[in-house]
Design an enzyme around this catalytic site. Structure first.
Site, PDB file in Angstrom:
ATOM      1  CB  ILE A  17      -0.950   0.017   1.222  1.00  0.00           C
ATOM      2  CG1 ILE A  17      -1.795  -1.264   1.259  1.00  0.00           C
ATOM      3  CG2 ILE A  17      -1.851   1.235   1.163  1.00  0.00           C
ATOM      4  CD1 ILE A  17      -2.720  -1.365   2.462  1.00  0.00           C
ATOM      5  CG  ASP A  60      13.929   1.239  12.868  1.00  0.00           C
ATOM      6  OD1 ASP A  60      12.717   1.497  13.024  1.00  0.00           O
ATOM      7  OD2 ASP A  60      14.536   0.421  13.581  1.00  0.00           O
ATOM      8  CE1 TYR A 155      -1.419  -3.248  12.014  1.00  0.00           C
ATOM      9  CE2 TYR A 155      -3.768  -3.660  12.215  1.00  0.00           C
ATOM     10  CZ  TYR A 155      -2.704  -3.137  11.522  1.00  0.00           C
ATOM     11  OH  TYR A 155      -2.914  -2.486  10.323  1.00  0.00           O
ATOM     12  CG  LEU A 187      -8.418  -7.757   5.123  1.00  0.00           C
ATOM     13  CD1 LEU A 187      -7.404  -7.656   6.257  1.00  0.00           C
ATOM     14  CD2 LEU A 187      -9.179  -9.080   5.251  1.00  0.00           C
TER      15      LEU A 187
HETATM   16  N1  LIG Z   1      -3.366  -4.341   4.223  1.00  0.00           N
HETATM   17  C1  LIG Z   1      -4.377  -4.098   5.021  1.00  0.00           C
HETATM   18  O1  LIG Z   1      -5.360  -4.835   5.041  1.00  0.00           O
HETATM   19  C2  LIG Z   1      -4.373  -2.882   5.918  1.00  0.00           C
HETATM   20  C3  LIG Z   1      -5.586  -2.492   6.518  1.00  0.00           C
HETATM   21  C4  LIG Z   1      -5.621  -1.380   7.322  1.00  0.00           C
HETATM   22  C5  LIG Z   1      -4.460  -0.670   7.566  1.00  0.00           C
HETATM   23  N2  LIG Z   1      -3.295  -1.077   6.983  1.00  0.00           N
HETATM   24  C6  LIG Z   1      -2.094  -0.276   7.248  1.00  0.00           C
HETATM   25  O2  LIG Z   1      -1.577   0.156   6.011  1.00  0.00           O
HETATM   26  C7  LIG Z   1      -0.159   0.289   6.119  1.00  0.00           C
HETATM   27  C8  LIG Z   1       0.512  -0.501   5.007  1.00  0.00           C
HETATM   28  O3  LIG Z   1       0.148  -1.861   5.120  1.00  0.00           O
HETATM   29  P1  LIG Z   1       0.545  -2.991   4.078  1.00  0.00           P
HETATM   30  O4  LIG Z   1      -0.627  -3.889   3.952  1.00  0.00           O
HETATM   31  O5  LIG Z   1       1.140  -2.371   2.858  1.00  0.00           O
HETATM   32  O6  LIG Z   1       1.615  -3.791   4.965  1.00  0.00           O
HETATM   33  P2  LIG Z   1       3.204  -3.987   4.868  1.00  0.00           P
HETATM   34  O7  LIG Z   1       3.559  -4.739   6.109  1.00  0.00           O
HETATM   35  O8  LIG Z   1       3.578  -4.549   3.571  1.00  0.00           O
HETATM   36  O9  LIG Z   1       3.730  -2.493   4.909  1.00  0.00           O
HETATM   37  C9  LIG Z   1       4.445  -1.931   5.958  1.00  0.00           C
HETATM   38  C10 LIG Z   1       5.653  -1.211   5.398  1.00  0.00           C
HETATM   39  O10 LIG Z   1       6.311  -0.599   6.512  1.00  0.00           O
HETATM   40  C11 LIG Z   1       7.680  -0.953   6.467  1.00  0.00           C
HETATM   41  N3  LIG Z   1       8.232  -0.962   7.822  1.00  0.00           N
HETATM   42  C12 LIG Z   1       8.012  -1.885   8.796  1.00  0.00           C
HETATM   43  N4  LIG Z   1       8.722  -1.555   9.896  1.00  0.00           N
HETATM   44  C13 LIG Z   1       9.382  -0.408   9.616  1.00  0.00           C
HETATM   45  C14 LIG Z   1      10.268   0.426  10.357  1.00  0.00           C
HETATM   46  N5  LIG Z   1      10.632   0.135  11.608  1.00  0.00           N
HETATM   47  N6  LIG Z   1      10.751   1.545   9.743  1.00  0.00           N
HETATM   48  C15 LIG Z   1      10.418   1.844   8.463  1.00  0.00           C
HETATM   49  N7  LIG Z   1       9.592   1.083   7.718  1.00  0.00           N
HETATM   50  C16 LIG Z   1       9.074  -0.025   8.298  1.00  0.00           C
HETATM   51  C17 LIG Z   1       7.721  -2.328   5.823  1.00  0.00           C
HETATM   52  O11 LIG Z   1       9.027  -2.622   5.346  1.00  0.00           O
HETATM   53  C18 LIG Z   1       6.668  -2.163   4.730  1.00  0.00           C
HETATM   54  O12 LIG Z   1       7.208  -1.580   3.581  1.00  0.00           O
HETATM   55  C19 LIG Z   1       0.205  -0.156   7.520  1.00  0.00           C
HETATM   56  O13 LIG Z   1       0.244   0.979   8.363  1.00  0.00           O
HETATM   57  C20 LIG Z   1      -0.959  -1.037   7.911  1.00  0.00           C
HETATM   58  O14 LIG Z   1      -1.110  -1.100   9.311  1.00  0.00           O
HETATM   59  C21 LIG Z   1      -3.221  -2.171   6.165  1.00  0.00           C
END
Ligand SMILES: NC(=O)c1ccc[n+]([C@@H]2O[C@H](COP(=O)([O-])OP(=O)(O)OC[C@H]3O[C@@H](n4cnc5c(N)ncnc54)[C@H](O)[C@@H]3O)[C@@H](O)[C@H]2O)c1
Length: 247
Positions: A17, A60, A155, A187
């Site tokens: 995302i 990070d 979470y 989701l």
């Molecule tokens: N996919 C879903 O269903 C969903 C739903 C609601 C909210 N979200 C939120 O959307 C966002 C993106 O989710 P996603 O599905 O792409 O998941 P994802 O886990 O692929 O994305 C998270 C990103 O954050 C990076 N990351 C993790 N720890 C880090 C750190 N310490 N420093 C810097 N970067 C870091 C990861 O490398 C990754 O690129 C997140 O905040 C997630 O909580 C996702």
């Protein structure tokens, strides 16, 4: 091009995302910094190949020295900071357990990235936004904070914290013309999504719009919150989930 001349930071923009957010902001004319613990060069290359401006930084978000460097390098490369998308989180790699099986260490790590991370990133970009007398901070929460998904307490608590932080920070920085809002997606399906199938089915059943959610479903609201169209909107959380959570 609604963001021409603007400079955006997308944390966690190296994949899924966050990468969709980075590409969209670039498409709208913003220079984009991808700040991730993973290598964001592929996304940055794509943006540059399409004629945009992008920089990938290994950051990070739970480390204050890193978030400070993120702000400095952004200003060095592009001269300003207009938009911060606090998207980085521990999500895909998280373990789902009953709350009594979550270790204190796991709780702390999720909180460090998902709560302290957005705080440190906001703190790092604030001096520049204050000086510019403008800015947009967009926190990525989740509809799970309203729904209360079980076996996911660390979470869910972290994403609920972002809603409170959005409200509180909005009141602190409004006088500097900085808007703070949150997006709470349902989701979202992508190639890394590993949520239990039963959860996907339940979300589909509860949704008003009966289809799976994709990253693209979030991009209209992202652009709105990043652009001057939302200059009098702050402290709000927009649930984008096809009409499952209604409030
Ligand atoms: N996919 C879903 O269903 C969903 C739903 C609601 C909210 N979200 C939120 O959307 C966002 C993106 O989710 P996603 O599905 O792409 O998941 P994802 O886990 O692929 O994305 C998270 C990103 O954050 C990076 N990351 C993790 N720890 C880090 C750190 N310490 N420093 C810097 N970067 C870091 C990861 O490398 C990754 O690129 C997140 O905040 C997630 O909580 C996702």
């Amino acid at each position: 091009m609604r963001l021409s001349g603007r400079v955006a930071i997308v944390t966690g923009g190296a994949r899924h995302i966050g990468a969709a957010y980075a590409r969209k902001l670039a498409e709208e004319g913003a220079a984009v910094v991808i700040a991730d613990i993973l290598d964001g060069e592929t996304v940055a290359d794509e943006i540059r190949a399409a004629g945009g401006r992008a920089l990938a930084l290994k950051i990070d978000v739970s480390d204050e020295a890193d978030t400070g460097r993120m702000a400095l390098e952004t200003v060095k490369a592009f001269g300003r900071i207009d938009i911060l998308v606090n998207n980085a989180a521990i999500f895909i790699n998280i373990q789902r357990h009953p709350f009594y099986e979550i270790s204190a260490e796991e709780w702390d790590r999720v909180s460090a990235v998902n709560i302290k991370g957005p705080f440190l990133c906001a703190k790092a970009v604030f001096p520049q936004m204050k000086e510019q007398k403008s800015g947009k901070i967009i926190n990525i929460s989740s509809s799970t904070a309203y729904w209360g998904t079980p076996n996911f307490l660390h979470y869910v608590a972290s994403k609920a914290a972002l809603i409170g932080m959005t409200r509180s920070l909005a009141r602190e920085v409004g006088e500097f013309n900085i808007c703070v809002n949150a997006i709470a997606p349902g989701l979202v399906e992508h190639e890394g999504q590993n949520a239990p199938k039963v959860l996907t089915e339940l979300q589909l059943k509860e949704r008003s719009i009966k289809r799976l959610q994709t990253p693209e479903d979030l991009l209209g609201v992202l652009t709105y919150l990043a652009s001057s169209d939302s200059d009098f909107v702050t402290g709000q959380t927009m649930v984008i989930d096809g009409g499952s959570i209604l409030y």
